[in-house]
Design an enzyme around this catalytic site. Structure first.
Site, PDB file in Angstrom:
ATOM      1  N   ASN A  14       7.239 -10.302  -1.118  1.00 17.86           N
ATOM      2  CA  ASN A  14       8.347 -10.900  -1.891  1.00 17.86           C
ATOM      3  C   ASN A  14       9.707 -10.596  -1.263  1.00 17.86           C
ATOM      4  OD1 ASN A  14       8.346  -8.189  -2.382  1.00 17.86           O
ATOM      5  ND2 ASN A  14       8.863  -8.378  -4.554  1.00 17.86           N
ATOM      6  N   ASP A  32      11.496  -8.175   0.067  1.00 11.34           N
ATOM      7  CA  ASP A  32      12.444  -7.084  -0.214  1.00 11.34           C
ATOM      8  C   ASP A  32      12.278  -5.948   0.795  1.00 11.34           C
ATOM      9  OD1 ASP A  32      10.633  -5.435  -2.977  1.00 11.34           O
ATOM     10  OD2 ASP A  32      10.063  -5.946  -0.916  1.00 11.34           O
ATOM     11  N   ASP A  39       3.811  -4.362  -0.916  1.00  8.68           N
ATOM     12  CA  ASP A  39       3.487  -4.491  -2.334  1.00  8.68           C
ATOM     13  C   ASP A  39       2.035  -4.947  -2.523  1.00  8.68           C
ATOM     14  OD1 ASP A  39       5.725  -7.011  -1.680  1.00  8.68           O
ATOM     15  OD2 ASP A  39       3.585  -7.430  -1.972  1.00  8.68           O
ATOM     16  N   ASP A  79      -5.389   6.954  -5.806  1.00  3.96           N
ATOM     17  CA  ASP A  79      -4.895   8.295  -5.475  1.00  3.96           C
ATOM     18  C   ASP A  79      -4.561   8.997  -6.796  1.00  3.96           C
ATOM     19  OD1 ASP A  79      -3.291   9.121  -2.435  1.00  3.96           O
ATOM     20  OD2 ASP A  79      -3.658  10.495  -4.099  1.00  3.96           O
ATOM     21  N   ASP A 131      -5.276  14.430  -4.892  1.00  3.20           N
ATOM     22  CA  ASP A 131      -4.201  15.078  -4.146  1.00  3.20           C
ATOM     23  C   ASP A 131      -4.163  16.595  -4.386  1.00  3.20           C
ATOM     24  OD1 ASP A 131      -1.726  14.511  -2.574  1.00  3.20           O
ATOM     25  OD2 ASP A 131      -0.798  15.519  -4.268  1.00  3.20           O
ATOM     26  N   GLU A 134      -8.552  16.209  -1.681  1.00  5.22           N
ATOM     27  CA  GLU A 134      -7.728  16.646  -0.560  1.00  5.22           C
ATOM     28  C   GLU A 134      -7.550  18.146  -0.773  1.00  5.22           C
ATOM     29  OE1 GLU A 134      -3.603  16.517  -0.634  1.00  5.22           O
ATOM     30  OE2 GLU A 134      -3.360  16.105   1.495  1.00  5.22           O
ATOM     31  N   HIS A 181      -1.458   9.272   5.978  1.00  2.97           N
ATOM     32  CA  HIS A 181      -0.019   9.028   5.812  1.00  2.97           C
ATOM     33  C   HIS A 181       0.820  10.288   6.001  1.00  2.97           C
ATOM     34  CE1 HIS A 181      -1.541  10.694   2.180  1.00  2.97           C
ATOM     35  NE2 HIS A 181      -0.310  10.933   1.786  1.00  2.97           N
ATOM     36  N   ASP A 182       0.133  11.441   6.115  1.00  3.23           N
ATOM     37  CA  ASP A 182       0.863  12.717   6.307  1.00  3.23           C
ATOM     38  C   ASP A 182       0.840  13.181   7.751  1.00  3.23           C
ATOM     39  OD1 ASP A 182      -0.470  14.164   3.240  1.00  3.23           O
ATOM     40  OD2 ASP A 182       1.373  13.016   3.597  1.00  3.23           O
TER      41      ASP A 182
HETATM   42  O1  TEU Z   1      -0.323  16.422   0.837  1.00  2.00           O
HETATM   43  C1  TEU Z   1      -0.618  17.792   0.660  1.00  2.00           C
HETATM   44  C2  TEU Z   1      -0.211  18.557   1.829  1.00  2.00           C
HETATM   45  O2  TEU Z   1      -0.626  19.655   2.020  1.00  2.00           O
HETATM   46  C3  TEU Z   1       0.739  17.900   2.740  1.00  2.00           C
HETATM   47  O3  TEU Z   1       2.007  18.127   2.190  1.00  2.00           O
HETATM   48  C4  TEU Z   1       0.621  18.464   4.127  1.00  2.00           C
HETATM   49  O4  TEU Z   1       0.510  19.847   4.078  1.00  2.00           O
HETATM   50  C5  TEU Z   1       1.843  18.146   4.867  1.00  2.00           C
HETATM   51  O5  TEU Z   1       2.240  16.861   4.494  1.00  2.00           O
HETATM   52  C6  TEU Z   1       1.537  18.199   6.340  1.00  2.00           C
HETATM   53  O6  TEU Z   1       2.608  17.655   7.013  1.00  2.00           O
HETATM   54  C7  TEU Z   1      -0.445  15.661  -0.356  1.00  2.00           C
HETATM   55  C8  TEU Z   1      -0.035  14.242  -0.041  1.00  2.00           C
HETATM   56  O7  TEU Z   1      -0.944  13.691   0.913  1.00  2.00           O
HETATM   57  C9  TEU Z   1       1.367  14.277   0.499  1.00  2.00           C
HETATM   58  O8  TEU Z   1       1.781  12.964   0.913  1.00  2.00           O
HETATM   59  C10 TEU Z   1       2.289  14.791  -0.601  1.00  2.00           C
HETATM   60  O9  TEU Z   1       3.588  14.962  -0.063  1.00  2.00           O
HETATM   61  C11 TEU Z   1       1.796  16.145  -1.139  1.00  2.00           C
HETATM   62  O10 TEU Z   1       0.401  16.205  -1.361  1.00  2.00           O
HETATM   63  C12 TEU Z   1       2.437  16.418  -2.489  1.00  2.00           C
HETATM   64  O11 TEU Z   1       1.898  15.510  -3.425  1.00  2.00           O
HETATM   65 CA    CA Z   2       7.830  -6.325  -1.441  1.00  2.00          CA
END
Ligand code: TEU
Ligand code: CA
Length: 551
Positions: A23, A25, A29, A98, A199, A256, A324-325
């Site tokens: 959309n 922005d 999404d 999640d 998480d 996790e 994503h981390d």
């Molecule tokens: O990540 C948990 C976590 O331990 C991470 O913060 C990791 O240690 C760090 O990112 C390494 O670089 C989960 C989620 O995946 C993360 O995106 C969140 O920031 C975190 O928990 C808090 O919810």
């Molecule tokens: Ca969007």
């Protein structure tokens, strides 16, 4: 070995903010994901893990939840979510949500109430402590801020947050809180979702009395996972959650679980059978010395011992290179120094990980060989973890150290927009995205790779097809090969009379490998090179179907 749908599926992780904007922005999404479901079907994945899509102020990109049952307005509406779930199921793809219940947002109404007064009914949904005057109640450090405590003037007490100060920890000792969580989980299940990625779920139980941490440290605050990870009460909570939410459903829950190791992991998924799967962090910490920012080079032998120990420790593993981390796989564990090495090492890494025994998780863009982003200035960063880190880095050599760490390991590397084609903003959006697109999008994108039969994308599609169609690669046993060899990561998968051999040259060198000559007369079912002989080429992976010749 009990057969389960989540043992036979490759799971694709979607970070919705960066997947597809529908959309205009600049923010991904839910309707953008719906537009791309045909792509997921073609890729062959059978489940999607969706990072948080709930209402959130986005202090930590959705991991600070303000309402567990409302869709974040930037991502769409409840109806959009229902359409996404229906469309995924219509295409025989499961949806894993999640679940972030170690903490909520400080804007969640529970916390808004909790902080109003010491006798508020929601007070004990969180951890509030008097402290010693203006000194924190204990010396715990947070993942994101120096101290894990923030002082609240109104009631003159401190509240605990293992992450940002906008992510207050939920008090799982409180049965009323637990009941709220279980009924929320069950309402999502009743909507039809197929499971949860949970998480930091092994941090929800804290040591009685919240005692000081004792690890040596040069600062006033101590990272005290000894008191908030894998605590005894964790098993009570998880077994209660399983009974109340999971047991009677054909679902999957993957925890996790930072700080688990090969000796205590089985308490979570084998003996207690609290979780179905878990994400350990030992591979994610393999190139860290004192914390993630203190980078040390990837070591093949360390990797081999680590992967072997986990294949032996658990009857079923989770297999992932990144999420994503974490930084981008091919930049971190492969070789993005040339186009040839990037393509070959990405293919090799894909097989090395995903043909092991366990459930494979492919993070969006891994199938393209997407790379880390060449950040040059702080304004390009979006992630609270990196921003807090670089802001605490004062100047001089520490600032240099901090910046190098962010380039190597910053979470924004994984969060740049998915690269769909070579148009401006890589087909992710037609307006400036919330975070910059990697400049290499013109050559690394779905459309370009779809038109190149030798691309990483086509290789991943073949790899995923092989994996999900092979009893051997799904349920077969694992045994290491050439364990002492410093260049090759190799193993054999066996199931009944079938055997598949995986040989990965993890180096950029031409390396000779002495293996049984009879393997040369067998069928090579997947490789990133054509000719096969004892001299392996740079980052060569060779998968051999060993047909037993009946004597
Ligand atoms: O990540 C948990 C976590 O331990 C991470 O913060 C990791 O240690 C760090 O990112 C390494 O670089 C989960 C989620 O995946 C993360 O995106 C969140 O920031 C975190 O928990 C808090 O919810
Ligand atoms: Ca969007």
């Amino acid at each position: 070995m009990e057969k389960k749908w989540w043992k036979e599926s490759v799971v694709y992780q979607i970070y919705p903010r960066s997947f597809k904007d529908s959309n205009h922005d600049g923010i991904g999404d839910l309707r953008g994901i719906i537009e791309k479901i045909e792509y997921l079907v073609w890729l062959g994945v059978k489940a999607v893990w969706l990072n948080p899509v709930y209402d959130s102020p986005n202090d930590d990109m959705g991991y600070d939840i303000r309402d567990y049952e409302k869709i974040m307005s930037e991502f769409g509406t409840r109806e959009d979510f229902d359409l996404l779930l229906e469309t995924l199921h219509k295409h025989d793809i499961k949806l894993i949500m999640d679940l972030v219940v170690n903490h909520s947002s400080d804007e969640h109404h529970w916390f808004v109430e909790s902080r109003k007064s010491k006798d508020n009914p929601y007070r004990d949904y969180y951890f509030w402590k008097k402290g010693n005057g203006f000194k924190e109640p204990n010396n715990w450090a947070s993942f994101f801020t120096p101290s894990a405590w923030t002082y609240d003037e109104l009631t003159e007490e401190w509240y605990l947050h293992l992450f940002s100060e906008k992510q207050p920890d939920l008090n799982w000792d409180n049965p009323a809180l637990r009941e709220e969580i279980y009924s929320m989980i069950n309402r999502w299940f009743d909507k039809g979702v197929d499971g949860f990625r949970m998480d930091v779920i092994n941090l929800i139980a804290k040591k009685e009395g919240l005692p000081d941490g004792s690890k040596p440290t040069d600062g006033p605050y101590v990272f005290s996972d000894e008191h908030f990870a894998m605590q005894p009460k964790l098993h009570e909570h998880l077994q209660e959650m399983r009974r109340r939410c999971f047991d009677h459903r054909n679902c999957m829950c993957v925890g996790e679980t930072p700080f688990v190791n090969t000796s205590n992991a089985s308490s979570l998924i084998e003996t207690g059978r609290e979780l179905d799967l878990l994400f350990h962090f030992e591979l994610m910490d393999i190139d860290s010395r004192n914390g993630k920012w203190d980078y040390i080079p990837f070591n093949i032998m360390k990797f081999k011992k680590l992967m072997n120990s986990w294949q032996e420790a658990l009857s079923w593993n989770s297999l992932f290179w990144s999420n994503h981390d974490q930084p981008r796989t091919v930049s971190r564990f492969g070789d993005d120094s040339t186009e040839f090495y990037r393509v070959q090492s990405a293919k090799m890494l894909g097989v090395a990980m995903h043909f092991l025994k366990g459930t494979s998780f492919v993070f969006q863009g891994e199938e393209l060989g997407m790379t880390n982003y060449p950040f040059t200035k702080i304004e390009e960063l979006r992630d609270i973890e990196s921003l807090q880190f670089i802001r605490n880095a004062t100047k001089g050599d520490f600032l240099d150290f901090a910046w190098k760490g962010i380039l190597k390991k910053g979470r924004d590397n994984a969060r740049t927009p998915m690269q769909w084609d070579d148009s401006l903003y890589s087909g992710f959006s037609d307006v400036l995205p919330w975070i910059s697109v990697n400049p290499n999008y013109s050559s690394i994108n779905v459309e370009t790779e779809m038109n190149n039969p030798d691309s990483i994308l086509h290789f991943y599609q073949k790899m995923i097809s092989l994996k999900t169609k092979s009893e051997v690669l799904i349920y077969g046993d694992y045994e290491p090969l050439f364990l002492d060899n410093e260049a090759f990561f190799a193993y054999i998968r066996r199931h009944e009379d079938k055997q598949i051999i995986v040989i990965c040259n993890m180096t950029k060198n031409h390396v000779h490998l002495d293996y049984p000559k009879e393997w040369n007369h067998q069928e090579v079912i997947l490789s990133n090179y054509e000719n096969y002989d004892v001299l392996f080429q740079p980052y060569e992976v060779r998968v051999i179907n060993l047909v037993q010749h009946n004597e």
